[in-house]
Design a protein around this motif. Structure first.
Motif, short mmCIF file in Angstrom:
data_model
loop_
_atom_site.label_atom_id
_atom_site.label_comp_id
_atom_site.label_asym_id
_atom_site.label_seq_id
_atom_site.Cartn_x
_atom_site.Cartn_y
_atom_site.Cartn_z
N HIS A 37 27.91 -30.13 61.54
CA HIS A 37 28.36 -31.49 61.86
C HIS A 37 28.46 -32.28 60.57
CE1 HIS A 37 28.80 -34.98 64.61
NE2 HIS A 37 28.04 -35.65 63.75
N VAL A 38 29.65 -32.89 60.34
CA VAL A 38 29.89 -33.62 59.09
C VAL A 38 30.15 -35.09 59.40
CG1 VAL A 38 31.47 -33.84 57.13
CG2 VAL A 38 30.84 -31.57 57.95
N ASP A 39 29.27 -35.94 58.90
CA ASP A 39 29.37 -37.38 59.21
C ASP A 39 30.13 -38.13 58.14
OD1 ASP A 39 26.15 -37.10 60.64
OD2 ASP A 39 27.96 -37.72 61.69
N VAL A 40 31.32 -38.60 58.50
CA VAL A 40 32.18 -39.34 57.58
C VAL A 40 32.03 -40.84 57.86
CG1 VAL A 40 34.58 -39.77 56.88
CG2 VAL A 40 33.83 -37.44 57.46
N HIS A 70 32.92 -35.86 62.22
CA HIS A 70 32.72 -37.08 63.00
C HIS A 70 33.19 -38.25 62.15
CE1 HIS A 70 29.41 -39.94 64.80
NE2 HIS A 70 30.65 -40.37 65.04
N LEU A 71 34.34 -38.84 62.49
CA LEU A 71 34.93 -39.91 61.68
C LEU A 71 34.40 -41.26 62.14
CD1 LEU A 71 38.69 -38.81 61.33
CD2 LEU A 71 36.80 -38.43 59.73
N MET A 72 33.50 -41.84 61.35
CA MET A 72 33.02 -43.19 61.62
C MET A 72 33.74 -44.12 60.64
SD MET A 72 29.03 -42.17 62.11
CE MET A 72 29.30 -40.60 61.30
N SER A 92 36.39 -35.78 65.62
CA SER A 92 36.03 -36.81 66.60
C SER A 92 36.31 -38.19 66.04
CB SER A 92 34.52 -36.73 66.91
OG SER A 92 34.18 -35.42 67.32
N VAL A 93 36.95 -39.03 66.87
CA VAL A 93 37.27 -40.41 66.48
C VAL A 93 36.62 -41.36 67.47
CG1 VAL A 93 39.48 -39.81 65.37
CG2 VAL A 93 39.43 -40.35 67.82
N HIS A 94 36.24 -42.54 67.00
CA HIS A 94 35.57 -43.52 67.85
C HIS A 94 36.57 -44.29 68.72
CE1 HIS A 94 31.20 -43.83 66.90
NE2 HIS A 94 31.57 -43.01 65.95
N VAL A 95 36.28 -44.38 70.01
CA VAL A 95 37.17 -45.13 70.92
C VAL A 95 37.21 -46.61 70.49
CG1 VAL A 95 35.31 -45.61 72.60
CG2 VAL A 95 37.71 -45.66 73.32
N GLU A 96 36.13 -47.08 69.88
CA GLU A 96 36.02 -48.50 69.55
C GLU A 96 37.04 -48.95 68.48
OE1 GLU A 96 33.42 -46.35 69.29
OE2 GLU A 96 32.11 -46.86 70.97
N VAL A 97 37.61 -47.99 67.74
CA VAL A 97 38.60 -48.39 66.69
C VAL A 97 40.02 -48.01 67.09
CG1 VAL A 97 36.95 -48.19 64.79
CG2 VAL A 97 38.35 -46.22 65.40
N ALA A 98 40.19 -47.46 68.29
CA ALA A 98 41.52 -46.93 68.64
C ALA A 98 42.30 -47.92 69.49
CB ALA A 98 41.36 -45.62 69.40
N PHE A 99 43.43 -48.44 68.93
CA PHE A 99 44.33 -49.24 69.77
C PHE A 99 45.12 -48.32 70.70
CE2 PHE A 99 43.40 -53.16 68.02
CZ PHE A 99 43.45 -53.14 66.63
#
Ligand code: DX5
Ligand code: ZN
Length: 222
Positions: A37-40, A70-72, A92-99
């Motif tokens: 797991h790679v935390d970006v 994991h793209l933060m 993986s992308v965060h739903v919170e940043v996706a328009f």
């Protein structure tokens, strides 16, 4: 699909010794880790700054384990190709940043990686219900993202259980991955709630023997 028969352990290299990252990743593989797991982190979406595609490229060269990136970051659409070309198998992308989450998921698939969407602790699973069938995994944050070594937030357990119900009722081929504060004393309840994949940073890298730490997590998952 119902819960994976065997829990998968995905150590996060955020907690690794970066002065010896190559050795650390090799040690993970020898210790029986299933995934890396790679935390970006970009210092905007979360208050920390970490790993660029360069590091994923380096990790790619020394392991055959799947790399779970994991793209933060606030603008994942700008970096999908870079992280996939660097060697990410899962992205993986965060739903919170996706328009436009559906388009973002499609972009990850087109780039050739397995798409995942991440839910922060406060984010309801309903926010991804209409893309759930397109996902390879859902990454449920059980800490507020930005750092390793934080305390597990038990309030996310009902969210995991609801996602499990949706996936099973609809016969979807989607994995539930949980990330943050996963330890031998929390993994049992997380597994019980229906999770398949367990990110563990400090639980593994904080131990002298990575193999024993991974085994302890598997044991405790039941
Ligand atoms: C936090 C990261 C997690 C973290 C897990 O923002 O996404 O992957 O590294 O570390 P532990 O297992 O120590 O909570
Ligand atoms: Zn993570």
């Amino acid at each position: 699909m119902t819960r994976l028969a065997r829990p998968l352990i995905a150590p996060s290299i955020l907690s690794a010794d970066f002065a010896r990252l190559g050795e650390e990743v090799r040690a993970l593989e020898a210790a029986g880790a299933d995934i890396v797991h790679v935390d970006v982190m970009d210092g905007h979406f979360v208050p920390n700054l970490t790993i660029g595609p360069l590091v994923v490229q380096a990790v790619r060269r020394i392991t055959t384990l799947p790399i779970d990136t994991h793209l933060m970051i606030t603008n994942p659409e700008d970096f999908i190709d870079a992280y996939v070309e660097a060697g990410s198998d899962w992205l993986s992308v965060h739903v919170e940043v996706a328009f436009h989450l559906d388009r973002l998921v499609a972009r990850i698939e087109e780039a050739g990686a397995k798409p995942g969407v991440v839910l922060n602790p406060h984010t309801p699973p309903e926010s991804i219900e209409y893309v759930l069938d397109r996902l390879h995994h859902v990454l449920v944050m059980s800490v507020n993202p930005g750092f390793g070594g934080q305390k597990f937030i038990p309030g996310v357990l009902p969210k995991i259980a609801r996602l499990r119900r949706w996936i099973d009722e609809r016969g979807l081929d989607v994995r539930i991955e949980v990330d943050g504060g996963v330890k031998p004393d929390t993994i049992g309840a997380i597994r019980e709630a229906g999770a398949d994949v367990f990110v563990a940073g400090s639980a593994v890298f904080g131990a002298d023997d990575y193999g024993a730490a991974i085994e302890a997590l598997r044991e405790a998952a039941g």
